[in-house]
Design an enzyme around this catalytic site. Structure first.
Site, PDB file in Angstrom:
ATOM      1  CG  ASP A  12      -1.687   1.241   1.422  1.00  0.00           C
ATOM      2  OD1 ASP A  12      -2.408   1.608   0.487  1.00  0.00           O
ATOM      3  OD2 ASP A  12      -1.578   1.867   2.489  1.00  0.00           O
ATOM      4  CG  ASP A  14      -1.435   7.927   0.237  1.00  0.00           C
ATOM      5  OD1 ASP A  14      -0.276   8.279  -0.038  1.00  0.00           O
ATOM      6  OD2 ASP A  14      -2.416   8.253  -0.446  1.00  0.00           O
ATOM      7  CB  SER A 107      -7.382   3.609  -2.657  1.00  0.00           C
ATOM      8  OG  SER A 107      -7.538   2.306  -2.136  1.00  0.00           O
ATOM      9  CE  LYS A 138      -5.167  -1.260  -1.434  1.00  0.00           C
ATOM     10  NZ  LYS A 138      -4.073  -0.531  -0.766  1.00  0.00           N
ATOM     11  CG  ASP A 163      -1.897   2.378   6.585  1.00  0.00           C
ATOM     12  OD1 ASP A 163      -2.401   3.388   7.111  1.00  0.00           O
ATOM     13  OD2 ASP A 163      -2.038   2.104   5.385  1.00  0.00           O
TER      14      ASP A 163
END
Length: 217
Positions: A12, A14, A107, A138, A163
């Site tokens: 991922d 961010d 995303s 997601k 995260d």
């Protein structure tokens, strides 16, 4: 020729590699103000959905194209002028991973990820699965399954580093190993939890079979 890597790492962006919480809050807060919405509520929704899904929830009566255009304008300006930082260990980790052994699954949109990575000095891999690449975001497993397919990897050979709960669920539903980072407590379902990305660096490199993994921390 040496065989390709047998293990792969899917990151991922961010909250995992890039610390963009303040930027995201500022962008969504400014966007919410344009539509006279509660910025905290809008941000809460935006954290778990893609933009078009966020608009459908918080402003169902507005033109989603108009909403997206306004958001893009704000995000592009933030990429140009905002302050970004990579989490400690990110540069060393990505630089040490074998070529072709890792991908980004975000995303967000690829051009913004590239802008942020340029600002923070992080390398960008050939495979980047962004919001425009999939029809389901997601926590659907689709983004991570697509990344594995593009890498030529089997899901069971992939490690997802996340995260957020939605990303963790996406990785688990894809049948992958999932490790959580940058959170004080473990996200439900993760196979391993690390309080910071830096703590996870040696183990991520060891999973990927990177040389000198034990020396990087």
């Amino acid at each position: 020729m040496r065989p390709g890597p047998r293990k792969y790492v899917l990151f991922d962006v961010d909250g995992t590699l890039i610390d963009a919480v303040a930027n995201q809050r500022r962008v969504w807060g400014t966007w919410a103000a344009r539509y006279a919405l509660d910025p905290d509520e809008v941000y809460r929704v935006a954290l778990r959905t893609r933009p078009m899904e966020t608009f459908a929830t918080v402003v169902p009566d507005r033109d989603p194209g108009e909403c997206l255009s306004a958001l893009h304008e704000l995000e592009d300006e933030d990429v140009r002028s905002g302050v970004y930082a990579a989490f400690d260990g990110a540069a060393r980790l990505l630089g040490a991973l074998p070529p072709g052994a890792w991908a980004l699954v975000t995303s967000n949109y690829e051009h913004r990820v590239r802008g942020r990575f340029t600002r923070t000095g992080l390398p960008v891999p050939p495979v980047v699965v962004d919001a425009a690449a999939v029809t389901e975001g997601k926590p659907s497993p689709v983004p991570y399954l697509l990344a594995a397919e593009l890498l030529g990897a089997r899901p069971e050979d992939c490690l997802v580093v996340e995260d957020a709960p939605s990303g963790v669920q996406a990785g688990l539903r894809a049948g992958m190993t999932v490790w959580g980072v940058n959170a004080p407590a473990a996200v439900t379902g993760v196979h391993r939890h690390f309080g910071s990305l830096r703590e996870a660096v040696p183990d991520i490199l060891a999973f990927a079979g990177a040389e000198g993994a034990a020396a990087v921390g």
